[in-house]
Design a protein around this motif. Structure first.
Motif, PDB file in Angstrom:
ATOM      1  N   ASP A  38       0.846  -1.104  -0.073  1.00 47.45           N
ATOM      2  CA  ASP A  38      -0.017   0.130   0.027  1.00 47.45           C
ATOM      3  C   ASP A  38       0.660   1.175   0.015  1.00 47.45           C
ATOM      4  N   PRO A  39       0.914   2.050  -1.276  1.00 48.96           N
ATOM      5  CA  PRO A  39       0.080   1.999  -2.344  1.00 48.96           C
ATOM      6  C   PRO A  39       0.427   0.753  -3.169  1.00 48.96           C
ATOM      7  N   PRO A  40      -0.267   0.156  -4.081  1.00 50.86           N
ATOM      8  CA  PRO A  40      -0.074  -0.820  -5.011  1.00 50.86           C
ATOM      9  C   PRO A  40       0.702  -0.258  -6.163  1.00 50.86           C
ATOM     10  N   LEU A  41       1.418  -1.279  -6.855  1.00 48.18           N
ATOM     11  CA  LEU A  41       2.142  -0.744  -7.955  1.00 48.18           C
ATOM     12  C   LEU A  41       1.415  -0.314  -9.362  1.00 48.18           C
ATOM     13  N   THR A  42       0.129  -0.565  -9.244  1.00 44.65           N
ATOM     14  CA  THR A  42      -0.674  -0.105 -10.099  1.00 44.65           C
ATOM     15  C   THR A  42      -0.772   1.582  -9.969  1.00 44.65           C
ATOM     16  N   ALA A  43      -0.490   2.030  -8.681  1.00 47.74           N
ATOM     17  CA  ALA A  43      -0.621   3.571  -8.561  1.00 47.74           C
ATOM     18  C   ALA A  43       0.452   4.190  -9.508  1.00 47.74           C
ATOM     19  N   LEU A  44       1.425   3.462 -10.002  1.00 49.94           N
ATOM     20  CA  LEU A  44       2.451   4.067 -10.828  1.00 49.94           C
ATOM     21  C   LEU A  44       2.007   4.288 -12.255  1.00 49.94           C
ATOM     22  N   HIS A  45       0.939   3.265 -12.718  1.00 51.45           N
ATOM     23  CA  HIS A  45       0.590   3.396 -14.107  1.00 51.45           C
ATOM     24  C   HIS A  45       0.161   4.731 -14.427  1.00 51.45           C
ATOM     25  N   GLY A  46       0.624   5.176 -15.511  1.00 51.12           N
ATOM     26  CA  GLY A  46       0.490   6.556 -16.038  1.00 51.12           C
ATOM     27  C   GLY A  46       1.093   7.578 -15.365  1.00 51.12           C
ATOM     28  N   GLY A  47       1.909   7.358 -14.572  1.00 50.90           N
ATOM     29  CA  GLY A  47       2.571   8.383 -14.000  1.00 50.90           C
ATOM     30  C   GLY A  47       3.857   8.776 -14.427  1.00 50.90           C
ATOM     31  N   THR A  48       4.372  10.017 -14.426  1.00 48.43           N
ATOM     32  CA  THR A  48       5.645  10.359 -15.140  1.00 48.43           C
ATOM     33  C   THR A  48       6.864  10.552 -14.033  1.00 48.43           C
ATOM     34  N   VAL A  49       7.962   9.694 -14.635  1.00 46.41           N
ATOM     35  CA  VAL A  49       9.134   9.720 -13.542  1.00 46.41           C
ATOM     36  C   VAL A  49       9.685  11.297 -13.384  1.00 46.41           C
ATOM     37  N   THR A  50       9.848  11.731 -12.338  1.00 47.25           N
ATOM     38  CA  THR A  50      10.376  12.966 -12.084  1.00 47.25           C
ATOM     39  C   THR A  50      11.806  13.188 -11.688  1.00 47.25           C
ATOM     40  N   ASP A  51      12.218  12.308 -11.178  1.00 47.58           N
ATOM     41  CA  ASP A  51      13.603  12.383 -10.722  1.00 47.58           C
ATOM     42  C   ASP A  51      13.963  10.669 -10.529  1.00 47.58           C
ATOM     43  N   VAL A  52      15.653  10.728 -10.271  1.00 49.17           N
ATOM     44  CA  VAL A  52      16.023   9.333  -9.829  1.00 49.17           C
ATOM     45  C   VAL A  52      17.294   9.738  -8.755  1.00 49.17           C
ATOM     46  N   ARG A  53      17.170   9.226  -7.533  1.00 46.31           N
ATOM     47  CA  ARG A  53      18.016   9.659  -6.517  1.00 46.31           C
ATOM     48  C   ARG A  53      18.752   8.202  -6.027  1.00 46.31           C
ATOM     49  N   ARG A  54      19.816   8.445  -5.371  1.00 47.17           N
ATOM     50  CA  ARG A  54      20.554   7.357  -4.607  1.00 47.17           C
ATOM     51  C   ARG A  54      20.544   7.680  -3.126  1.00 47.17           C
ATOM     52  N   HIS A  55      20.115   6.437  -2.292  1.00 47.60           N
ATOM     53  CA  HIS A  55      20.610   6.647  -0.811  1.00 47.60           C
ATOM     54  C   HIS A  55      21.360   5.343  -0.566  1.00 47.60           C
ATOM     55  N   GLY A  56      22.647   5.729  -0.273  1.00 46.71           N
ATOM     56  CA  GLY A  56      23.731   4.612  -0.253  1.00 46.71           C
ATOM     57  C   GLY A  56      23.630   3.772  -1.324  1.00 46.71           C
ATOM     58  N   LYS A  57      23.306   2.356  -0.984  1.00 45.15           N
ATOM     59  CA  LYS A  57      23.128   1.528  -2.077  1.00 45.15           C
ATOM     60  C   LYS A  57      21.657   1.218  -2.485  1.00 45.15           C
ATOM     61  N   PHE A  58      20.598   2.203  -2.195  1.00 43.53           N
ATOM     62  CA  PHE A  58      19.431   2.258  -2.566  1.00 43.53           C
ATOM     63  C   PHE A  58      19.277   3.075  -3.906  1.00 43.53           C
ATOM     64  N   LEU A  59      18.306   2.601  -4.977  1.00 43.32           N
ATOM     65  CA  LEU A  59      17.751   3.592  -5.969  1.00 43.32           C
ATOM     66  C   LEU A  59      16.643   3.917  -5.675  1.00 43.32           C
ATOM     67  N   ASP A  60      16.131   5.057  -5.953  1.00 39.54           N
ATOM     68  CA  ASP A  60      14.863   5.667  -5.659  1.00 39.54           C
ATOM     69  C   ASP A  60      14.401   6.455  -6.892  1.00 39.54           C
ATOM     70  N   ILE A  61      13.695   6.016  -7.789  1.00 39.31           N
ATOM     71  CA  ILE A  61      12.689   6.507  -8.740  1.00 39.31           C
ATOM     72  C   ILE A  61      11.550   7.295  -8.223  1.00 39.31           C
ATOM     73  N   GLY A  62      11.441   8.475  -8.398  1.00 35.25           N
ATOM     74  CA  GLY A  62      10.129   9.428  -8.123  1.00 35.25           C
ATOM     75  C   GLY A  62       9.327   9.535  -9.201  1.00 35.25           C
ATOM     76  N   VAL A  63       8.065   9.126  -8.813  1.00 35.04           N
ATOM     77  CA  VAL A  63       6.855   9.182  -9.733  1.00 35.04           C
ATOM     78  C   VAL A  63       5.821   9.970  -9.118  1.00 35.04           C
ATOM     79  N   GLY A  64       5.882  11.389  -9.383  1.00 32.63           N
ATOM     80  CA  GLY A  64       4.835  12.033  -8.632  1.00 32.63           C
ATOM     81  C   GLY A  64       5.166  11.935  -7.418  1.00 32.63           C
ATOM     82  N   PRO A  65       4.224  11.779  -6.460  1.00 38.78           N
ATOM     83  CA  PRO A  65       4.317  11.937  -4.887  1.00 38.78           C
ATOM     84  C   PRO A  65       5.043  10.627  -4.380  1.00 38.78           C
ATOM     85  N   LEU A  66       4.864   9.477  -5.358  1.00 40.98           N
ATOM     86  CA  LEU A  66       5.520   8.069  -4.775  1.00 40.98           C
ATOM     87  C   LEU A  66       6.950   7.860  -5.307  1.00 40.98           C
ATOM     88  N   HIS A  67       7.496   6.978  -4.350  1.00 37.63           N
ATOM     89  CA  HIS A  67       8.972   6.471  -4.792  1.00 37.63           C
ATOM     90  C   HIS A  67       9.064   5.058  -4.821  1.00 37.63           C
TER      91      HIS A  67
END
Length: 286
Positions: A38-67
């Motif tokens: 929660d939220p489900p992966l379907t919440a990403l469908h139709g969303g636009t990628v806004t940025d890509v970040r790194r936290h240590g060894k973690f990749l963080d793909i921003g899609v609107g308010p979601l990561h």
């Protein structure tokens, strides 16, 4: 395991290939990969990628308010595809763990080799909701990671320096391979205790940490995602090079084995010429 330099290279690659593009669908293909519901992966469908970040060894793909946050663990990897087969992949078959398809038809797969499944994907509103990110120490390539900050981190620590460098809650992003490389550059035994470090040794270790990671990031920049593993391996000075000559002094690189990992070092450069015992023997070789 992908470490800070490889994850940073993947971040740069995805920043170039993902930002501004729309996600068509995200398909989890391994039961173990998804750690949130929660939220489900379907919440990403139709969303636009806004940025890509790194936290240590973690990749963080921003899609609107979601990561969409990914940790590749030991055997995970990201594979870019310019196009996908028309037939959807079958869940649970092969190394495929998750597929992300853009509306243009391209996208990426997350894969994981082997039977031990540790690759993790989280979909969250705030990256700090991911436990592994919440506990991360400072980034060693951040502007605040100067010599004094490094000394403060080590103050009060009483353990072997190899373990301290790998502790993600102390310093984010360094793993088994680059800790070996850093210690070789610093000319320091992996078993040296942090409490016994002199001021000069702290300075040397800090400089080695920054230079080793910065050089690795520079080498990886612009390398295609599929070639990053080979690039990492080819540039190693001691890690993964047991039995080969040290590139600095020519001595034979040695290894210490543990139950689930190993470290490599040069006796001449790092331990005053004395081989370290395999930890399974629990003593120094005479």
């Amino acid at each position: 395991m992908p470490e800070l330099p490889e994850v940073e290279a993947l971040r740069l690659f995805l920043d170039d290939h993902l930002v501004g593009k729309e996600i068509d669908r995200v398909l989890p293909l391994a039961i173990s990969v998804l750690k949130t519901y929660d939220p489900p992966l379907t919440a990403l469908h139709g969303g636009t990628v806004t940025d890509v970040r790194r936290h240590g060894k973690f990749l963080d793909i921003g899609v609107g308010p979601l990561h969409l946050v990914t940790h590749l663990a030991r055997a995970g990897w990201l594979r870019w595809n310019d196009a996908f087969p028309a037939a959807p992949p079958r869940p649970g078959k092969g190394p495929l763990a998750l597929r992300t398809v853009l509306t243009g038809g391209d996208g990426f797969d997350l894969t994981e080799a082997g039977t031990t499944k540790r690759l993790a994907v989280h979909l969250v509103h705030d990256p700090a909701e991911v436990p592994g990110i919440a506990r991360l120490g400072p980034d060693p390539l951040g502007p605040e990671f100067d010599r004094d900050a490094f000394a403060s981190l080590l103050d009060g620590e009483r353990r072997q320096i190899k373990g301290a460098l790998r502790d993600q809650s102390l310093i984010a992003g360094i793993g088994n391979a680059y800790s070996d490389e850093i210690l070789h550059v610093a000319r320091m035994s992996p078993f040296k205790l942090t409490a016994n470090l002199t001021d000069d040794e702290i300075t040397r270790l800090h400089d080695a940490t920054r230079s080793t990671l910065e050089e690795a990031v520079a080498r990886s920049g612009g390398v295609e995602a599929g070639r990053l593993k080979a690039e990492k391996k080819s540039a190693m000075r001691v890690h993964g090079r047991t039995g080969l000559p040290c590139p600095v002094c020519g001595d034979t690189i040695r290894e210490v084995s543990f139950s689930d990992s190993s470290l490599q070092y040069c006796p001449t450069c790092q331990t005053g010429g004395k081989p370290l015992a395999d930890r399974r023997l629990s003593r120094l070789l005479k």
